[in-house]
Design a protein around this motif. Sequence first.
Motif, PDB file in Angstrom:
ATOM      1  N   GLY A 264       0.809  -1.221   0.000  1.00  0.00           N
ATOM      2  CA  GLY A 264       0.000   0.000   0.000  1.00  0.00           C
ATOM      3  C   GLY A 264       0.841   1.268   0.000  1.00  0.00           C
ATOM      4  N   ILE A 265       2.016   1.199  -0.548  1.00  0.00           N
ATOM      5  CA  ILE A 265       2.859   2.393  -0.588  1.00  0.00           C
ATOM      6  C   ILE A 265       3.684   2.338  -1.866  1.00  0.00           C
ATOM      7  CG2 ILE A 265       4.733   1.314   0.752  1.00  0.00           C
ATOM      8  CD1 ILE A 265       5.187   4.017   2.099  1.00  0.00           C
ATOM      9  N   ASP A 266       3.948   3.514  -2.451  1.00  0.00           N
ATOM     10  CA  ASP A 266       4.683   3.528  -3.712  1.00  0.00           C
ATOM     11  C   ASP A 266       6.182   3.570  -3.490  1.00  0.00           C
ATOM     12  OD1 ASP A 266       2.625   3.568  -5.707  1.00  0.00           O
ATOM     13  OD2 ASP A 266       2.067   5.527  -4.872  1.00  0.00           O
ATOM     14  N   LEU A 267       6.903   3.082  -4.468  1.00  0.00           N
ATOM     15  CA  LEU A 267       8.354   3.216  -4.418  1.00  0.00           C
ATOM     16  C   LEU A 267       8.703   4.686  -4.635  1.00  0.00           C
ATOM     17  CD1 LEU A 267       9.531   0.136  -6.500  1.00  0.00           C
ATOM     18  CD2 LEU A 267       9.558   0.426  -4.025  1.00  0.00           C
ATOM     19  N   SER A 268       9.758   5.174  -3.977  1.00  0.00           N
ATOM     20  CA  SER A 268      10.155   6.578  -4.117  1.00  0.00           C
ATOM     21  C   SER A 268      11.613   6.677  -3.692  1.00  0.00           C
ATOM     22  CB  SER A 268       9.293   7.451  -3.204  1.00  0.00           C
ATOM     23  OG  SER A 268       9.560   7.100  -1.854  1.00  0.00           O
ATOM     24  N   GLU A 269      12.071   7.858  -3.589  1.00  0.00           N
ATOM     25  CA  GLU A 269      13.409   8.112  -3.083  1.00  0.00           C
ATOM     26  C   GLU A 269      13.608   7.417  -1.727  1.00  0.00           C
ATOM     27  OE1 GLU A 269      17.099  10.370  -3.188  1.00  0.00           O
ATOM     28  OE2 GLU A 269      15.710   9.531  -4.655  1.00  0.00           O
ATOM     29  N   LYS A 270      12.540   7.417  -0.919  1.00  0.00           N
ATOM     30  CA  LYS A 270      12.656   6.879   0.440  1.00  0.00           C
ATOM     31  C   LYS A 270      12.164   5.445   0.578  1.00  0.00           C
ATOM     32  CE  LYS A 270      12.637  10.773   3.533  1.00  0.00           C
ATOM     33  NZ  LYS A 270      11.902  11.336   4.659  1.00  0.00           N
ATOM     34  N   VAL A 271      11.536   4.961  -0.459  1.00  0.00           N
ATOM     35  CA  VAL A 271      11.023   3.589  -0.398  1.00  0.00           C
ATOM     36  C   VAL A 271      11.632   2.800  -1.549  1.00  0.00           C
ATOM     37  CG1 VAL A 271       8.965   2.142  -0.367  1.00  0.00           C
ATOM     38  CG2 VAL A 271       8.854   4.477   0.519  1.00  0.00           C
ATOM     39  N   VAL A 272      12.475   1.820  -1.204  1.00  0.00           N
ATOM     40  CA  VAL A 272      13.139   1.074  -2.275  1.00  0.00           C
ATOM     41  C   VAL A 272      12.971  -0.427  -2.060  1.00  0.00           C
ATOM     42  CG1 VAL A 272      14.880   2.872  -2.634  1.00  0.00           C
ATOM     43  CG2 VAL A 272      15.344   0.998  -1.047  1.00  0.00           C
ATOM     44  N   THR A 273      13.182  -1.172  -3.123  1.00  0.00           N
ATOM     45  CA  THR A 273      13.166  -2.626  -2.969  1.00  0.00           C
ATOM     46  C   THR A 273      14.549  -3.073  -2.521  1.00  0.00           C
ATOM     47  OG1 THR A 273      13.938  -3.115  -5.188  1.00  0.00           O
ATOM     48  CG2 THR A 273      11.563  -2.803  -4.909  1.00  0.00           C
ATOM     49  N   GLN A 274      14.628  -4.316  -2.105  1.00  0.00           N
ATOM     50  CA  GLN A 274      15.923  -4.822  -1.653  1.00  0.00           C
ATOM     51  C   GLN A 274      16.956  -4.793  -2.765  1.00  0.00           C
ATOM     52  OE1 GLN A 274      14.839  -8.632   0.386  1.00  0.00           O
ATOM     53  NE2 GLN A 274      15.707  -7.559   2.125  1.00  0.00           N
ATOM     54  N   LEU A 275      16.509  -5.125  -3.968  1.00  0.00           N
ATOM     55  CA  LEU A 275      17.461  -5.136  -5.078  1.00  0.00           C
ATOM     56  C   LEU A 275      17.933  -3.716  -5.410  1.00  0.00           C
ATOM     57  CD1 LEU A 275      18.851  -7.207  -6.864  1.00  0.00           C
ATOM     58  CD2 LEU A 275      17.101  -6.800  -8.586  1.00  0.00           C
ATOM     59  N   GLN A 276      17.008  -2.739  -5.308  1.00  0.00           N
ATOM     60  CA  GLN A 276      17.417  -1.350  -5.544  1.00  0.00           C
ATOM     61  C   GLN A 276      18.474  -0.928  -4.533  1.00  0.00           C
ATOM     62  OE1 GLN A 276      13.527   0.494  -5.454  1.00  0.00           O
ATOM     63  NE2 GLN A 276      13.555   0.850  -7.675  1.00  0.00           N
ATOM     64  N   LEU A 277      18.265  -1.342  -3.269  1.00  0.00           N
ATOM     65  CA  LEU A 277      19.273  -0.993  -2.260  1.00  0.00           C
ATOM     66  C   LEU A 277      20.613  -1.664  -2.587  1.00  0.00           C
ATOM     67  CD1 LEU A 277      20.033   0.360   0.454  1.00  0.00           C
ATOM     68  CD2 LEU A 277      19.419  -1.782   1.567  1.00  0.00           C
ATOM     69  N   MET A 305       6.087 -10.202   4.182  1.00  0.00           N
ATOM     70  CA  MET A 305       4.695  -9.756   4.012  1.00  0.00           C
ATOM     71  C   MET A 305       4.070 -10.213   2.708  1.00  0.00           C
ATOM     72  SD  MET A 305       4.600  -5.842   5.372  1.00  0.00           S
ATOM     73  CE  MET A 305       2.961  -5.501   4.710  1.00  0.00           C
ATOM     74  N   ILE A 306       4.863 -10.798   1.819  1.00  0.00           N
ATOM     75  CA  ILE A 306       4.352 -10.972   0.463  1.00  0.00           C
ATOM     76  C   ILE A 306       4.348 -12.417  -0.011  1.00  0.00           C
ATOM     77  CG2 ILE A 306       4.955  -8.633  -0.257  1.00  0.00           C
ATOM     78  CD1 ILE A 306       7.514  -9.770  -1.463  1.00  0.00           C
ATOM     79  N   GLY A 307       4.347 -13.341   0.946  1.00  0.00           N
ATOM     80  CA  GLY A 307       4.187 -14.744   0.583  1.00  0.00           C
ATOM     81  C   GLY A 307       5.395 -15.377  -0.076  1.00  0.00           C
ATOM     82  N   PRO A 368       3.488  -4.849   9.568  1.00  0.00           N
ATOM     83  CA  PRO A 368       3.562  -3.403   9.735  1.00  0.00           C
ATOM     84  C   PRO A 368       2.624  -2.679   8.766  1.00  0.00           C
ATOM     85  CG  PRO A 368       5.732  -4.340   9.247  1.00  0.00           C
ATOM     86  CD  PRO A 368       4.753  -5.423   9.100  1.00  0.00           C
ATOM     87  N   SER A 369       2.269  -1.437   9.119  1.00  0.00           N
ATOM     88  CA  SER A 369       1.557  -0.601   8.149  1.00  0.00           C
ATOM     89  C   SER A 369       2.359   0.690   8.003  1.00  0.00           C
ATOM     90  CB  SER A 369       0.146  -0.311   8.636  1.00  0.00           C
ATOM     91  OG  SER A 369       0.203   0.274   9.913  1.00  0.00           O
ATOM     92  N   PHE A 370       2.082   1.408   6.929  1.00  0.00           N
ATOM     93  CA  PHE A 370       2.906   2.579   6.613  1.00  0.00           C
ATOM     94  C   PHE A 370       2.028   3.809   6.490  1.00  0.00           C
ATOM     95  CE2 PHE A 370       4.499  -1.312   4.680  1.00  0.00           C
ATOM     96  CZ  PHE A 370       5.658  -1.479   5.420  1.00  0.00           C
ATOM     97  N   VAL A 371       2.457   4.903   7.119  1.00  0.00           N
ATOM     98  CA  VAL A 371       1.705   6.146   7.054  1.00  0.00           C
ATOM     99  C   VAL A 371       2.586   7.194   6.392  1.00  0.00           C
ATOM    100  CG1 VAL A 371       0.374   7.777   8.431  1.00  0.00           C
ATOM    101  CG2 VAL A 371       0.824   5.481   9.326  1.00  0.00           C
ATOM    102  N   THR A 372       2.050   7.853   5.369  1.00  0.00           N
ATOM    103  CA  THR A 372       2.861   8.901   4.755  1.00  0.00           C
ATOM    104  C   THR A 372       2.228  10.254   5.027  1.00  0.00           C
ATOM    105  OG1 THR A 372       1.645   8.496   2.735  1.00  0.00           O
ATOM    106  CG2 THR A 372       3.853   7.582   2.850  1.00  0.00           C
TER     107      THR A 372
END
Lengths: 561, 419
Positions: A264-277, A305-307, A368-372
Amino acid sequence: MSESAKIGVFFCNCGKTISERIDIKKLKEEVQSAGGVQCIEEFESLCRKPEQEKLSSLMKKEGVERVVIAGCSPKLYEELFARTLKEAGINPEFLVISNIREQCSWVFPEKDTATRKALEDIRQKVSRAKSLEAFDEVDVPAEQKVLAIGGGIAGLETALELSKLGFKVTLIEKSSALGGRTLKLNKSYVIEENPKDYVQAKVDLVNKDDNIEILTETELVKLNGSPGNFTAKIKQSGEKKDLNVGAIVVATGLSTRFPRESYGIDLSEKVVTQLQLEEILASPEKSDARFKGDNKAHVLFVTGMIGEDSKLSTASALKNALLLKGKYDCLTYVACQEMKVAGDRLEEMYRKAREEGVIFFKYNGNPPSFVTNGSEIKAVVSDYFLSAGEKGIPQVKIPCDLLVLEENLVPTEDFAALRGTLDIKLGPRGFFQQDNVHQVPVKSNKSGIFLVGSCRQPMDIVEVLADAGSAATQIVSLLSPGKIKVNDNRWTIEKGKCTLCLTCVRFCPHGAIGWTRAAEASEGLCQACGVCASECPAIAIQVKNYTNDQILTELEEILNK
Amino acid sequence: MAKDSKKALIIGGGIAGMSAARELANNGVEVTLVEREPNIGGYGARFCCKASEECNKCSVCLINYNMDEIAAHPGITLLANSEVKGLTKSGDGFEVKLSQRPRFVDSGKCTACGLCTEKCPTEPKAIKLPQPQSVPNSYYIDVAKCLNFQGKDCRVCQEVCPVKAVDLKEEARESTLTVDSVIVATGFKPFDPSEKRQYGYGRMANVITALELEEQFRFQGKLTRPSDGKEPKSVAFIQCVGSRDIRQENSYCSRYCCAFAMRSARLIRDRLPETDVSIFYMDLQSAGKGFNEFYEKVRKEVDFIHAMPGNLDETPTQGIIIGYEDIAGGKICQKGFDLVVLSVGITPNDNAENLAETLGIKAGEDGFYQVISSNGSLKAADGAIFLAGACQGPKDINSSIAQGMRAAEEVVSLLTSKN
Ligand SMILES: Cc1cc2nc3c(=O)[nH]c(=O)nc-3n(C[C@H](O)[C@H](O)[C@H](O)COP(=O)(O)OP(=O)(O)OC[C@H]3O[C@@H](n4cnc5c(N)ncnc54)[C@H](O)[C@@H]3O)c2cc1C
Ligand SMILES: Cc1cc2nc3c(=O)[nH]c(=O)nc-3n(C[C@H](O)[C@H](O)[C@H](O)COP(=O)(O)OP(=O)(O)OC[C@H]3O[C@@H](n4cnc5c(N)ncnc54)[C@H](O)[C@@H]3O)c2cc1C
Ligand code: SF4
Ligand code: SF4
Ligand code: SF4
Ligand code: SF4
C-alpha cells in the motif's frame, strides 16, 4: 509371438526364505508338466556371484533364449540379472522376474496358498516370456556441443565446467552484456569476494575460452530434435541461424516485481526494494551520496509480508543492515514474520546484527503498516514477543529515512515464450519445473534439456554453482560416449486409427509426441512410460511388450487354471 | 571421462557419499566406498516415509533407492566395517591405508536367510542383520554379545549356516589403495538432549528424540508411548533442541528439523486422526519449493505454538507437562502431552577431529569440516580432497545429494583436465 523360443525357468530359494514357505519341488513339477519350458533349475541364492556364474554357463549350455527368474522382487536385482543374461549372450529384454518372495512366501502364512499364488504368477510370467519381442537398439550420434541460454552466473559456470570437460558451448545472452543479476549485488552473504568481481572474473574466463562461443543480444526462437541432436534456431539482431547441439542448458534466471498491493505504498526516493538498495550499495559513489553524513538515519527492512519463502530476503536484509550500521552508523531495524536462518552463515549474521544493535521485530501475523505525510514516512510495527496480555501488542512508530521492502521473485517476462519454444514444464510458482522433485534437480521433463540456477527456483550463488556442476556432469554422462542408444520401434502408432485428438500430446510427461497427419513420437525423447498408450481413446498407440494383446493373454493365463 | 580409468575414495556411505559414488561411477571413475558401520545409508536408512494421504516430500525414500543402486553398481567397491587409518600424498593422488574390522560373516556368501539368528542362544541376538533392508544384505556378529568372544565354546551359527558364510576366526584386514581423489562424507551425529536437563530426556520415558520417532515408524510401523506402549492422544514437538543455542555452543540452525516436525505431524495426524499435535518453535524455516503452500496445509491440522518451552514435568494423570509462555495472552501456561518429541539438532560426528588430522583437513569453530575457499568449491585441502554432506555443516537430504553430486563433478573435472 515366439512360441518356439527356448524358455528357462530358474528358481531361487533365497537361503531358505522362499523354499521353507513354498513347495519348490511341486512348482517345478507343475511348470514341467504344463510344457513349453525347456530348462528348469533350482538355485540356493542367485544374487551371489558364484551362482550367477553357474546360471550363466547353464543358459549357454542349454541355449536358453528367454528367462524367467522366480525369486525376490525385481526392484532388488533385476539389473544384476539383466547383466547375467547379457554375459550369456541373451538380450536382457528377454528377462522376466516372478516375485515369489515378497508377494508370495513372505505374505502367506500357509504353504499351500503361497505355493498356489507362486504357480499362478510363474504361469503368467512364462506366457509373458513367450510373447516378448526384441527391440532394435540404434545408436544416434551425439553432438559434442551444448547450447547454454542465459549469461548469468549459472550459464557462465556451466559453460566453464563443460569446456573443462572438453565440450564446445554456445552461450547466448538476451541483453548486451554477460553477468546477470549478480552484477547488481553489493556483497554476497555466502562468498567473500565482491560479487561483481566474482562474476567479472568468470566473464573474463569465458571470453578467453576457445571452447565457448558468446552471442549477446541473442535469443532462442525454435527448437527441434532430441537429445544428442537438437536443432536450435537462434536470432541475433534480426538474423536467424541454426545450431546443432547435443544438449541444452536453460539458465535464464528470474525477475523481481514490487507488489504495491501488499504494501500500500509507492516506491520513491525513500522507499526502495531490496534489489534497488543492493544496486545503491554496490556503487561506493551512490551509497556515499545517499548515506554519508546522514548519521543516525533510520532504515527499516521489511520481509515476510508478500508470501515469499526465500531466505534470500532475510540474507539481504541482514547483510545490508549490518553494512549500513557499520559503515554509515545508521539506525537499522528489521521487521520480519520469521527469521529464515536455514542457510550458510545466516544464524551467525543474525546474532552479529543483534550484538551490533540492529533492532528486530517479529510481527507474527500482524504485519507493519505505513503512514505517509508529505515526504515523511512512518512505519507502525509490532513485536509479538512484547505482547502484554489483555493490553494487546504495543505498536511502535518508526520514522523511516529509508524503507527497504522485499520484492517478489518471479519468472522473467519472456518465460512463457521460452517455455513454449522449449516445450518443458512449469512448476506451481511459474518457474521451470524439474522432472522429479526427488531426483537430479537439474533435469527437466524433457531428456537433454537441463535447468540451472534461479530459473528453477530462487537460490544463492553457491547453490547456483552446485546446479551448474551437476548439470555439467549429467551432460557429460549423456553425451560423452559419442552416441546415445535409443530403442527403435518402441511403440507403434497406427496412422489409420489416430483421429488427431492430441490426447497423447497433452498427456505425454516428456514432451515426446508431436504430430503431422497423425501423432508422431520421438524415439530420443520417449521414456517408454506408456501413458500415451493408455490414454489414447482410439487405441491407436501400442507400446511394445505391453500391448493390449500381450497383457490380455497374461491375464487369461492367471485366470484359466 | 578419460579413457584410462581413474580412482576415487569416498569416506562415508550416507546419502552424500552414495550420491557422489554413483555420480563418479557413472562417469567412469572406479570408486571405493568406505563405511565405518556394517551397512551403508547413514542416518537416513533409519528414517521413515512421512507420506500422509499424499507424499510430503521428505526424500527419505531416496536413501533406499540409492542404497540399491550402490549395491548393484559394477563400478563401486563397497567396504563396510572399515575405516581410513592413514593418508599420504603420492604423486597427484594419495596412498590410503584402510582397515576392515572382521564381520565374521562373508557378505559375498551370506544369503540373509536368518537361520543363524534363529539358533543363536543369546538374547538379544549376537548375530544379526544390521537392520531390515540393509546393504550389504548380510548378517554380522556383534562381538560384545557373542558368547564365543566371551570365552564360551559356542559355534552354533557357524555350524547351522547353510552356505558356510560364518567364520568366527576372521581377522581384521589391513590394505592400501592408491587413488586420485578423496571425497569426505562422514556425516553428523544427532545432538544428545540429555545435555539439556530441563527437557527431561532420559528421565522421562515419554520424552523421545526425533530419531526415535523416525525409528518407531520405520521399524515398528506405528507410534507408541514408551511408558506403556499405548498410542499417544497428544504429541508435542519441541524445535531447535541443541540448535540455535549458544549455551550448547551450537549457534546454527540445523535446517532439517522444522520440515521434519511438520511432515511428521502430518504423518501422525494421518495414522492417528484422534491425536492432537502441537509444535513449539522459535522461527519456522522454509523447506524448499512450495513451502508456503505446504505450511498452509499443516496449519489446518496442527497447533503451532510460537514459544520455546521453559521446562518439562511429569505427572501420572496428565503425562508430560510443558511449561511455556503464552506470548499473545501474556501469561505462563502449562499443557499436558502423552508424548514429547525433541527435534534434536545436527552436530559434528564423533571422532571428526581425529579423521581431520589423518586426512589433513580442518574443522571450523563449530566442529564441521571446512572448505578452503569461499568460492563455492568443496575442496578441503590443497590436494584433491573434497567435502560433501552434513560433515561440512547441517543440511537436509536434498542438499546433501546436491553437494555429493557437486563434489563428484569437481573430481571428474579435475581428473579430466589433468589428462
Ligand atoms: C535482493 C537480492 C539479494 C540477493 N543477495 C544475494 C547474496 O547476498 N548472496 C548470494 O549468493 N545470492 C544473492 N542473491 C541471489 C543471486 O542474485 C542469484 O543467485 C544469482 O543472480 C542467480 O544467477 P542466475 O545465473 O541463475 O540468474 P541471473 O543472474 O538472473 O542471470 C540470468 C541471465 O539470463 C539472461 N536471460 C534471461 N532470459 C533470457 C533469454 N530468454 N535468452 C537469453 N538470455 C536470457 C539474463 O539477461 C541474465 O543475464 C540475491 C538476489 C536478490 C534478488
Ligand atoms: C532425526 C532426524 C531426522 C531427519 N529427517 C530428515 C528428513 O525427513 N528429510 C531430510 O531431508 N533430512 C532429514 N534429516 C537430515 C538428514 O539426516 C541428513 O541430511 C543426512 O543424513 C546427511 O547425509 P550424510 O550422508 O551427510 O550423513 P550421514 O547420514 O550421517 O552418513 C554418514 C555416513 O558416514 C559414515 N561414517 C562416519 N564416520 C566415518 C568414518 N570415519 N569412516 C567411514 N565412514 C564413516 C557413517 O557411518 C554414515 O554411514 C534428519 C536428521 C535427523 C537427525
Ligand atoms: S510412452 Fe508415450 S507418454 Fe510415455 S514418454 Fe513415450 S511417448 Fe511419452
Ligand atoms: S513421504 Fe518421503 S519417503 Fe514417503 S514417498 Fe514422499 S518423499 Fe518418499
Ligand atoms: S557363536 Fe554363538 S553366540 Fe556367537 S553369534 Fe554364533 S551362535 Fe551366536
Ligand atoms: S530447522 Fe527449525 S528446528 Fe531446526 S534448528 Fe532450524 S529453526 Fe530450529
